[in-house]
Design a protein around this motif. Structure first.
Motif, PDB file in Angstrom:
ATOM      1  N   ILE A 197       0.825  -1.210   0.000  1.00  0.00           N
ATOM      2  CA  ILE A 197       0.000   0.000   0.000  1.00  0.00           C
ATOM      3  C   ILE A 197       0.860   1.262   0.000  1.00  0.00           C
ATOM      4  CG2 ILE A 197      -1.777   1.263   1.296  1.00  0.00           C
ATOM      5  CD1 ILE A 197      -2.311  -1.384   2.841  1.00  0.00           C
ATOM      6  N   ASN A 198       1.969   1.246   0.681  1.00  0.00           N
ATOM      7  CA  ASN A 198       2.697   2.410   1.191  1.00  0.00           C
ATOM      8  C   ASN A 198       3.607   3.070   0.148  1.00  0.00           C
ATOM      9  OD1 ASN A 198       3.423  -0.423   1.981  1.00  0.00           O
ATOM     10  ND2 ASN A 198       5.441   0.524   2.036  1.00  0.00           N
ATOM     11  N   LEU A 199       4.528   3.931   0.616  1.00  0.00           N
ATOM     12  CA  LEU A 199       5.482   4.582  -0.296  1.00  0.00           C
ATOM     13  C   LEU A 199       6.574   3.601  -0.721  1.00  0.00           C
ATOM     14  CD1 LEU A 199       5.900   8.037   1.516  1.00  0.00           C
ATOM     15  CD2 LEU A 199       4.811   7.670  -0.704  1.00  0.00           C
ATOM     16  N   ILE A 200       7.348   3.089   0.262  1.00  0.00           N
ATOM     17  CA  ILE A 200       8.333   2.046  -0.017  1.00  0.00           C
ATOM     18  C   ILE A 200       8.315   1.050   1.140  1.00  0.00           C
ATOM     19  CG2 ILE A 200       9.906   3.351  -1.508  1.00  0.00           C
ATOM     20  CD1 ILE A 200      11.698   3.876   0.911  1.00  0.00           C
ATOM     21  N   VAL A 234       8.893  -0.554  -4.271  1.00  0.00           N
ATOM     22  CA  VAL A 234       7.957   0.564  -4.417  1.00  0.00           C
ATOM     23  C   VAL A 234       6.570   0.103  -3.999  1.00  0.00           C
ATOM     24  CG1 VAL A 234       6.883   2.124  -6.108  1.00  0.00           C
ATOM     25  CG2 VAL A 234       9.296   1.476  -6.362  1.00  0.00           C
ATOM     26  N   GLY A 235       5.852   0.935  -3.241  1.00  0.00           N
ATOM     27  CA  GLY A 235       4.465   0.660  -2.888  1.00  0.00           C
ATOM     28  C   GLY A 235       3.503   1.444  -3.768  1.00  0.00           C
ATOM     29  N   LYS A 247       7.460   1.653 -10.414  1.00  0.00           N
ATOM     30  CA  LYS A 247       6.526   0.528 -10.478  1.00  0.00           C
ATOM     31  C   LYS A 247       6.327  -0.142  -9.113  1.00  0.00           C
ATOM     32  CE  LYS A 247       6.204   0.591 -15.068  1.00  0.00           C
ATOM     33  NZ  LYS A 247       6.814   1.907 -15.318  1.00  0.00           N
ATOM     34  N   SER A 248       5.063  -0.255  -8.704  1.00  0.00           N
ATOM     35  CA  SER A 248       4.718  -1.072  -7.542  1.00  0.00           C
ATOM     36  C   SER A 248       4.525  -2.496  -8.047  1.00  0.00           C
ATOM     37  CB  SER A 248       3.423  -0.563  -6.897  1.00  0.00           C
ATOM     38  OG  SER A 248       3.041  -1.401  -5.843  1.00  0.00           O
ATOM     39  N   LEU A 308      -7.373  -1.099   3.628  1.00  0.00           N
ATOM     40  CA  LEU A 308      -7.586  -1.930   4.821  1.00  0.00           C
ATOM     41  C   LEU A 308      -8.944  -2.637   4.767  1.00  0.00           C
ATOM     42  CD1 LEU A 308      -6.076   0.285   7.680  1.00  0.00           C
ATOM     43  CD2 LEU A 308      -5.083  -1.764   6.644  1.00  0.00           C
ATOM     44  N   ILE A 309      -9.932  -1.993   4.147  1.00  0.00           N
ATOM     45  CA  ILE A 309     -11.241  -2.650   3.945  1.00  0.00           C
ATOM     46  C   ILE A 309     -11.069  -3.819   2.978  1.00  0.00           C
ATOM     47  CG2 ILE A 309     -13.562  -2.366   2.938  1.00  0.00           C
ATOM     48  CD1 ILE A 309     -13.463   0.558   4.013  1.00  0.00           C
TER      49      ILE A 309
END
Length: 316
Positions: A197-200, A234-235, A247-248, A308-309
């Motif tokens: 989900i996040n930044l990294i 990467v997130g 790229k995530s 999170l859902i």
């Protein structure tokens, strides 16, 4: 590109402009192509790594009824313990074959954020568990700050662009235990294919087989780091911000060969999150005719809540 590229953070912080630019080029290219790097030269000492593994093994070896005391209802698993099989990947019903712990931010000089984040949970049975967790959290956060400074320069931003957003950010340190597999899993793997989900994400413990990354040809590539390296990826938040320039990458933790089912596996990711107000609107300098804007405007907090859902950790 099949191998995960290696980079050395000491190049970036060396004070030598050529080495700094080399690091920016290497990590930028890796994150545009496969979304993962193996990073050496970080701020974790061997002693700290050893101490943390020692403490988390002690925790996961506690009786189940003791661990269950630390599963806190109503906070979506953001702090403390999450029991086996509770979390699943987006779009899947089967729970992943893991249990884990969450250390969260240690807020400094910000009463508003202190009120927003749940408190960290103290493990009474293990006197050193929380202090070792906190020290690891701080060192990984420091490492992530320099990686994001390099990425800011790669994206044509001011070097400290991310600093204000990650200071007191909603980052999570997650020691994970994948217990021995006792019977043939029904459609479940240790961690199903997902993007972060996040930044990294900075991952400790990618030293053995298990973690796999999907490359541009949709092939699964083993992601194995040396013991002195962190695996960094990467997130989705950084992918959105850069309009998918960085790229995530989809990744998974597969079940081991049957002869290794009797072994536990441990890994410790640090999910670098910004404060919830950070806008994830695509950067203007990442949008052009060849790469039009791909994502709607959203804040980091709104994006996290949605995910999170989808992961089954909080209800709508």
């Amino acid at each position: 590109m099949n191998a995960i590229p290696s980079v050395d953070l000491r190049d970036f912080i060396s004070g030598d402009q050529e080495r700094k630019e080399k690091f920016i080029r290497e990590i930028g290219s890796a994150f545009e192509n496969i979304g993962f790097v193996a990073l050496s030269g970080h701020f974790l000492s061997d002693k700290l790594v050893e101490d943390l593994y020692d403490e988390i093994k002690k925790f996961f070896n506690l009786p189940q009824e003791v661990k269950d005391k630390y599963e806190i209802p109503g906070i979506g698993g953001q702090r403390g313990y999450t029991s086996f099989g509770k979390e699943h990947a987006k779009g899947r019903k089967e729970g992943d074959l893991k249990e884990f712990w969450h250390f969260g931010q240690y807020v400094e000089n910000d009463p508003k954020l202190e009120a927003e984040y749940p408190d960290n949970v103290e493990v009474k049975e293990l006197p050193h568990f929380n202090e070792v967790g906190k020290e690891t959290y701080k060192m990984l956060e420091k490492t992530a700050r320099y990686v994001l400074r390099a990425l800011a320069l790669h994206l044509g931003l001011e070097e400290t662009y991310f600093d204000e957003y990650i200071t007191n950010g909603n980052s999570i340190l997650r020691p994970i235990h994948y217990p021995p597999i006792k019977e043939e899993p029904k459609n479940a793997v240790r961690a199903a294919a997902h993007g972060d989900i996040n930044l990294i994400t900075l991952l400790m413990g990618a030293h053995g087989r298990g973690l796999q990354v999907k490359n541009h040809n949709a092939e699964w590539v083993d992601a194995i780091a040396r013991p002195d390296q962190l695996m960094i990826n990467v997130g989705d938040m950084l992918s959105r911000l850069s309009n998918n320039k960085l790229k995530s990458t989809i990744h998974q933790v597969v079940n081991p060969p049957r002869e290794e089912w009797g072994k536990s596996r441990y890994s410790i990711p640090f999910f670098m999150h910004p404060v919830s107000e950070m806008p994830l609107n695509c950067l203007e300098n990442c949008i052009d005719e060849d790469n039009p804007k791909q994502f709607e405007d959203i804040t980091a907090g709104e994006f996290l809540h949605e995910r999170l859902i989808e992961l089954g950790l909080i209800k709508k």
